[in-house]
Design a protein around this motif. Structure first.
Motif, mmCIF file in Angstrom:
data_model
loop_
_atom_site.group_PDB
_atom_site.id
_atom_site.type_symbol
_atom_site.label_atom_id
_atom_site.label_comp_id
_atom_site.label_asym_id
_atom_site.label_seq_id
_atom_site.Cartn_x
_atom_site.Cartn_y
_atom_site.Cartn_z
ATOM 1 N N PRO A 1 1.178 -1.433 0.539
ATOM 2 C CA PRO A 1 0.103 -0.386 0.072
ATOM 3 C C PRO A 1 0.618 1.187 -0.059
ATOM 4 C CG PRO A 1 -1.018 -1.354 1.928
ATOM 5 C CD PRO A 1 0.351 -2.013 1.342
ATOM 6 N N ILE A 2 1.976 1.906 1.071
ATOM 7 C CA ILE A 2 2.391 2.586 0.834
ATOM 8 C C ILE A 2 3.883 3.020 -0.736
ATOM 9 C CG2 ILE A 2 4.611 3.198 1.688
ATOM 10 C CD1 ILE A 2 4.331 1.624 4.145
ATOM 11 N N ALA A 3 3.725 1.579 -0.711
ATOM 12 C CA ALA A 3 4.272 1.862 -2.965
ATOM 13 C C ALA A 3 3.497 2.082 -3.725
ATOM 14 C CB ALA A 3 5.272 0.517 -3.545
ATOM 15 N N GLY B 1 5.945 -3.710 -10.613
ATOM 16 C CA GLY B 1 6.092 -4.253 -10.745
ATOM 17 C C GLY B 1 6.408 -5.223 -11.793
ATOM 18 N N HIS B 2 7.298 -4.183 -12.221
ATOM 19 C CA HIS B 2 8.088 -4.096 -13.946
ATOM 20 C C HIS B 2 9.030 -5.390 -13.470
ATOM 21 C CE1 HIS B 2 6.332 -1.192 -16.712
ATOM 22 N NE2 HIS B 2 5.169 -2.008 -16.221
ATOM 23 N N TRP B 3 9.858 -4.810 -12.387
ATOM 24 C CA TRP B 3 10.714 -5.421 -11.967
ATOM 25 C C TRP B 3 10.534 -6.400 -11.516
ATOM 26 C CZ3 TRP B 3 12.192 -6.610 -6.879
ATOM 27 C CH2 TRP B 3 13.095 -7.342 -7.345
ATOM 28 N N ARG C 1 6.439 -23.454 -12.255
ATOM 29 C CA ARG C 1 5.359 -21.894 -12.913
ATOM 30 C C ARG C 1 5.957 -21.479 -11.525
ATOM 31 N NH1 ARG C 1 -0.139 -23.385 -14.650
ATOM 32 N NH2 ARG C 1 -0.586 -23.895 -12.924
ATOM 33 N N VAL C 2 5.682 -20.181 -12.047
ATOM 34 C CA VAL C 2 6.336 -19.314 -11.289
ATOM 35 C C VAL C 2 4.746 -18.044 -11.510
ATOM 36 C CG1 VAL C 2 7.444 -17.684 -13.045
ATOM 37 C CG2 VAL C 2 7.652 -17.032 -10.910
ATOM 38 N N TRP C 3 4.955 -17.738 -10.314
ATOM 39 C CA TRP C 3 2.866 -17.083 -10.000
ATOM 40 C C TRP C 3 3.350 -15.667 -9.579
ATOM 41 C CZ3 TRP C 3 -1.680 -20.113 -9.366
ATOM 42 C CH2 TRP C 3 -1.305 -21.179 -9.823
ATOM 43 N N ILE C 4 2.936 -14.998 -10.176
ATOM 44 C CA ILE C 4 3.056 -12.995 -10.162
ATOM 45 C C ILE C 4 1.932 -12.980 -9.814
ATOM 46 C CG2 ILE C 4 4.286 -11.281 -11.271
ATOM 47 C CD1 ILE C 4 5.992 -12.883 -12.822
ATOM 48 N N ASN C 5 1.944 -12.170 -8.631
ATOM 49 C CA ASN C 5 0.649 -11.122 -8.366
ATOM 50 C C ASN C 5 0.772 -9.569 -9.615
ATOM 51 O OD1 ASN C 5 1.093 -12.723 -5.682
ATOM 52 N ND2 ASN C 5 -0.853 -12.247 -6.045
ATOM 53 N N VAL D 1 4.848 -7.615 -19.204
ATOM 54 C CA VAL D 1 4.870 -9.223 -19.730
ATOM 55 C C VAL D 1 5.861 -10.091 -20.665
ATOM 56 C CG1 VAL D 1 3.388 -10.962 -19.567
ATOM 57 C CG2 VAL D 1 2.544 -9.378 -18.116
ATOM 58 N N ALA D 2 5.176 -9.597 -21.792
ATOM 59 C CA ALA D 2 5.661 -10.091 -23.154
ATOM 60 C C ALA D 2 7.256 -9.799 -23.189
ATOM 61 C CB ALA D 2 4.883 -9.599 -24.616
#
Length: 201
Positions: A6-8, A18-20, A43-47, A62-63
């Motif tokens: 929330p602070i970010a 998020g991009h990083w 598999r990697v799960w990314i929020n 993402v691409a």
């Protein structure tokens, strides 16, 4: 995360973070999947953050993360919350269809907390429903929570979706979820958060 995110988001940093995260997660997962000591077929799960969804460049990021890392798209799962999809209904459906075209899977995180209608849910190109941990916390002792969890599982099965339970912390919860037909889960029962370098070899 409940404090940091929330602070970010308030500081306007969440899109860049998020991009990083996308780049790092895909890179690290590909390294584990192809490591010389023995590949890990994970598999990697990314929020995704609620701030990322309106970002016009999200699809491209993402691409690019998938392409730069060399990871198979089917090994990537993006998680969006039910609440996030409700707040951005006008954009979410088209964006999700475009993301699916990359070959990745999409999951609805924290399912059961966002009050989405079934008509809205069935229009979304999703692959996984994740049962919110508030249901899992009480599943072994609260019949109401157990009934709600059973309903979510039944809904997911009717829609031919995979079901994942969040926040599993003890064996009793895991056994109760198995009885309900849940075959996948995450939580401290299985492992604690750790740095990438500390992943057991």
């Amino acid at each position: 995360p409940s404090t940091f995110v929330p602070i970010a988001e308030e500081a306007g940093l969440m899109v860049d973070i998020g991009h990083w995260v996308l780049r790092t997660a895909c890179h690290d997962a590909q390294a584990w999947r192809t490591r010389a000591a023995g590949p890990l077929p994970l598999r990697v799960w990314i929020n995704l953050s609620i701030r990322q969804l309106p970002d016009e460049d999200l699809f491209d990021h993402v691409a690019d993360a998938i392409s730069a890392s060399g990871i198979v798209p089917g090994a990537v799962v993006l998680e969006l919350t039910e609440r996030m999809l409700l707040q951005h209904q006008d954009r979410a459906l088209d964006l999700m269809a475009r993301l699916k075209s990359l070959g990745i899977d999409l999951a609805i995180d924290d399912f059961g907390t966002g009050y989405s209608s079934l008509s809205h849910l069935q229009r979304l190109p999703i692959d996984v429903l994740k049962i919110d941990r508030t249901f899992v916390d009480a599943i072994a002792s609260d019949e109401h929570a157990s009934t709600l969890a059973r309903t979510v599982v039944s809904l997911g099965q009717l829609m031919s979706l995979d079901i994942v339970a969040e926040g599993i912390e003890n064996q009793e919860q895991a056994e109760r979820l198995r009885e309900l037909g849940v075959n996948a889960g995450q939580g401290y029962l299985f492992g604690r958060p750790m740095a990438a370098a500390d992943l057991p070899g």
